[in-house]
Enzyme design. Structure first.
Site, short mmCIF file in Angstrom:
data_model
loop_
_atom_site.label_atom_id
_atom_site.label_comp_id
_atom_site.label_asym_id
_atom_site.label_seq_id
_atom_site.Cartn_x
_atom_site.Cartn_y
_atom_site.Cartn_z
N CYS A 1 5.82 -5.38 0.22
CA CYS A 1 6.04 -4.06 -0.01
C CYS A 1 5.97 -3.01 1.11
O CYS A 1 6.90 -3.11 2.10
CB CYS A 1 5.11 -3.80 -1.06
SG CYS A 1 5.85 -2.37 -2.42
N ILE B 1 6.31 -3.00 -7.28
CA ILE B 1 5.26 -1.90 -7.42
C ILE B 1 5.81 -0.51 -6.67
O ILE B 1 5.64 -0.84 -5.46
CB ILE B 1 3.75 -2.01 -7.41
CG1 ILE B 1 3.27 -3.31 -8.08
CG2 ILE B 1 3.00 -0.76 -7.77
CD1 ILE B 1 1.83 -3.67 -7.90
N HIS C 1 5.01 -8.16 -4.67
CA HIS C 1 3.53 -8.57 -4.36
C HIS C 1 3.09 -10.07 -4.62
O HIS C 1 2.37 -10.27 -5.73
CB HIS C 1 2.63 -7.72 -4.92
CG HIS C 1 2.48 -6.45 -4.64
ND1 HIS C 1 1.71 -5.84 -3.71
CD2 HIS C 1 3.50 -5.43 -4.91
CE1 HIS C 1 2.05 -4.54 -3.56
NE2 HIS C 1 3.14 -4.01 -3.93
N GLU D 1 0.80 -11.89 -3.60
CA GLU D 1 -0.61 -11.98 -3.73
C GLU D 1 -1.24 -11.73 -5.17
O GLU D 1 -2.24 -12.14 -5.57
CB GLU D 1 -1.32 -11.27 -2.69
CG GLU D 1 -1.55 -9.60 -3.17
CD GLU D 1 -0.16 -8.75 -2.92
OE1 GLU D 1 0.77 -9.43 -2.75
OE2 GLU D 1 -0.30 -7.77 -3.06
N ARG E 1 12.72 3.19 0.69
CA ARG E 1 11.41 3.52 0.02
C ARG E 1 11.78 3.47 -1.46
O ARG E 1 12.61 4.42 -1.81
CB ARG E 1 10.68 4.31 0.49
CG ARG E 1 10.17 3.95 1.99
CD ARG E 1 9.02 5.11 2.44
NE ARG E 1 7.94 5.16 1.65
CZ ARG E 1 7.10 6.11 1.47
NH1 ARG E 1 7.25 7.27 2.48
NH2 ARG E 1 6.12 6.32 0.80
N GLY F 1 1.11 -1.11 0.01
CA GLY F 1 0.05 0.04 0.05
C GLY F 1 0.85 1.14 0.17
O GLY F 1 2.01 1.21 -0.74
N GLU F 2 0.59 2.15 0.84
CA GLU F 2 1.38 3.37 1.09
C GLU F 2 2.07 3.45 2.46
O GLU F 2 0.98 3.60 3.13
CB GLU F 2 0.81 4.57 0.57
CG GLU F 2 1.35 5.63 -0.22
CD GLU F 2 2.34 6.27 0.78
OE1 GLU F 2 3.45 6.38 0.43
OE2 GLU F 2 1.70 6.76 1.71
N SER F 3 3.41 3.34 2.63
CA SER F 3 3.72 3.47 4.13
C SER F 3 3.22 4.43 5.05
O SER F 3 3.13 4.37 5.94
CB SER F 3 5.09 2.87 4.01
OG SER F 3 5.77 3.81 3.57
N1 GLN Z 1 5.97 3.14 -2.47
C1 GLN Z 1 5.17 2.54 -1.35
C2 GLN Z 1 5.70 3.03 0.04
O1 GLN Z 1 6.66 3.61 0.13
C3 GLN Z 1 5.13 1.08 -1.26
C4 GLN Z 1 4.59 0.41 -2.63
C5 GLN Z 1 3.82 -0.97 -2.35
O2 GLN Z 1 3.45 -1.19 -1.36
N2 GLN Z 1 3.65 -1.30 -3.24
O3 GLN Z 1 4.93 3.04 0.99
#
Ligand code: GLN
Length: 199
Positions: A96, A142, A178, A180, A116, A64-66
């Site tokens: 991720c 990703i 990923h 999944e 990141r 997701g987005e950390s």
């Molecule tokens: N770029 C995202 C982050 O730094 C991580 C990307 C992902 O979970 N696919 O949070």
């Protein structure tokens, strides 16, 4: 990547329906993880508040987005309950952004420093055939991180261009890609296998 302790009598992949695995669902790709685990026969529970961690046999922290995920963890006061969960020895899979959440700078339960968006923010999404502990594994990245530095007790399971993208420390398995999304089930299998020995 076989769990270290011997499997208890009668437990193992044939008994996965006895396992209840939590998937942190504050944000990000939690549904595909729940689907992968259910496909393997496990029961799953969405985790949004500390009480959701009770009686789980394992946990997934998805991508997701950390930054957003960190805010959600703070808002729900989940940091300490998540640390306690991991320290209890139950298997935890981070993917991720999930790898980022486990690192020294976030929950601090995996002895790694993570960079990141390490492969580049814009052109950073790609697929690669990894050598994962001597076996091929097709992986989707990703805007992925990589492991910049790690402690001695951290095992590197796969690398891209010399950078660790899959690591394990005892009951914590964390990858920059990923699993999944590709039908790859080896890592979810590990979680269930480990839940068998931790039970
Ligand atoms: N770029 C995202 C982050 O730094 C991580 C990307 C992902 O979970 N696919 O949070």
């Amino acid at each position: 990547m076989t769990p270290r302790r011997a499997r208890g009598a009668g437990l193992g992949p044939d008994r996965t329906d006895e396992f209840l695995i939590g998937v942190l669902a504050l944000q990000g790709g939690f549904e595909a993880h729940a689907g992968a685990l259910e496909e393997l026969g496990a029961r799953t529970r969405i985790v949004r508040v500390p009480a959701d961690l009770e009686h789980l046999d394992g946990l997934v922290i998805p991508g997701g987005e950390s930054t957003t995920m960190t805010l959600g963890i703070e808002r729900e006061r989940l940091a300490e309950p998540l640390r306690e969960f991991v320290r209890s020895g139950r298997p935890t899979l981070g993917t991720c952004a999930g790898l980022i959440m486990l690192d020294r700078g976030h929950l601090g339960v995996l002895d790694v420093s993570v960079r990141r968006n390490a492969f580049g923010r814009q052109v950073g999404s790609f697929e690669a055939d990894l050598d994962f502990e001597g076996e091929p594994l097709h992986a989707v990245f990703i805007r992925a991180p990589w492991v910049e530095e790690h402690g001695e007790e951290v095992e590197v399971l796969a690398e891209v261009d010399g950078h660790p993208v899959a690591v394990r420390q005892d009951n914590v398995l964390a990858v920059a890609f990923h699993p999944e999304l590709t039908g790859e089930r080896r890592l979810h299998h590990w979680l269930l296998d480990y839940a068998g020995v931790a039970a």
